[in-house]
Design an enzyme around this catalytic site. Structure first.
Site, PDB file in Angstrom:
ATOM      1  N   PHE A  24      59.172  69.346 -35.363  1.00 31.56           N
ATOM      2  CA  PHE A  24      57.795  69.101 -35.789  1.00 31.56           C
ATOM      3  C   PHE A  24      57.407  67.664 -35.450  1.00 31.56           C
ATOM      4  CE2 PHE A  24      54.658  67.826 -39.075  1.00 31.56           C
ATOM      5  CZ  PHE A  24      53.692  68.798 -38.853  1.00 31.56           C
ATOM      6  N   GLY A  25      56.315  67.511 -34.701  1.00 29.20           N
ATOM      7  CA  GLY A  25      55.790  66.183 -34.359  1.00 29.20           C
ATOM      8  C   GLY A  25      54.518  65.911 -35.139  1.00 29.20           C
ATOM      9  N   TYR A  26      54.445  64.726 -35.754  1.00 22.36           N
ATOM     10  CA  TYR A  26      53.250  64.386 -36.540  1.00 22.36           C
ATOM     11  C   TYR A  26      52.677  63.035 -36.118  1.00 22.36           C
ATOM     12  CZ  TYR A  26      56.765  61.670 -39.065  1.00 22.36           C
ATOM     13  OH  TYR A  26      57.784  60.787 -39.383  1.00 22.36           O
ATOM     14  N   GLY A  27      53.346  62.375 -35.169  1.00 26.10           N
ATOM     15  CA  GLY A  27      52.871  61.068 -34.703  1.00 26.10           C
ATOM     16  C   GLY A  27      52.593  61.132 -33.214  1.00 26.10           C
ATOM     17  N   GLU A  99      64.523  57.276 -32.123  1.00 23.57           N
ATOM     18  CA  GLU A  99      64.054  57.128 -33.505  1.00 23.57           C
ATOM     19  C   GLU A  99      65.129  56.537 -34.412  1.00 23.57           C
ATOM     20  OE1 GLU A  99      61.036  57.428 -33.730  1.00 23.57           O
ATOM     21  OE2 GLU A  99      60.621  58.602 -31.937  1.00 23.57           O
TER      22      GLU A  99
END
Ligand code: BEZ
Length: 188
Positions: A24-27, A99
């Site tokens: 899941f990518g949110y940035g 990350e």
């Protein structure tokens, strides 16, 4: 300031016998995926909110002038829009390294637009990591972002790209749009 989470992440989830994993990518992953993926689709994560509470000493800032990048904070009732990518486990080797400044992989439930739910991995940096900056007034967050630059570019571009990408997907995010508004005022 670093707190290398690479080894911790490798121990958190083993991929023995697993061919495909949802991420899941949110940035920045909302508008930029620099890895191979099998499929991608909009998704939502319930109970979490995007926040510019994580320091960036290695990508959007420097050790002397850290930038601010996103993490997720628990918020009952909240929903965070993002993009889910179906990837092979090899993709996590590169992402764990990229990350490494405080993010840990979490296994969470992702919800697609058609109501289908899947388990997926998401990188989250919490208050126990060395690069954590935490909450601050919107103007202070925007001021820090406006001044920060790092090897991956200007911190302001990270925010402006994200805000544009969220609008393009019709996604609401009061925190991101408030910081964007302050930022545009400062840089105008
Ligand atoms: C992202 O969704 O772009 C992301 C955010 C934090 C760590 C890794 C990826």
């Amino acid at each position: 300031m670093t707190h290398d989470t690479t080894a911790l992440n490798r121990k958190r989830h083993r991929f023995d016998g697993v061919a495909e994993v949802w991420l899941f990518g949110y940035g920045s992953l909302i508008w930029k995926a620099d890895f191979p993926f099998i499929e991608r689709r909009p998704a939502r994560l319930r109970g979490w909110s995007r926040r510019f509470w994580q320091g960036s000493h290695d990508h959007r800032g420097t050790p002397d002038a850290p930038g601010r990048v996103l993490t997720l904070a628990r918020e009952p009732g909240a929903t965070c829009f993002g993009i889910a990518y179906l990837v092979t486990p090899a993709v996590f080797d590169a992402l764990d390294h990229r990350e490494k400044n405080g993010y840990l992989r979490h296994l969470e439930t992702l919800e697609f637009d058609d109501g289908r739910c899947v388990d997926g991995l998401v990188y989250i940096a919490d208050e126990h990591n060395a690069a954590w900056l935490g909450p601050a007034p919107d103007a202070a967050i925007a001021g820090q972002i406006a001044a920060a630059h790092g090897p991956s570019g200007a911190n302001r571009d990270y925010v402006l790209h994200l805000a544009d990408a969220l609008r393009a997907h019709g996604a609401e995010d009061a925190h991101v749009f408030a910081i964007e508004c302050e930022l545009r005022r400062i840089v105008a």
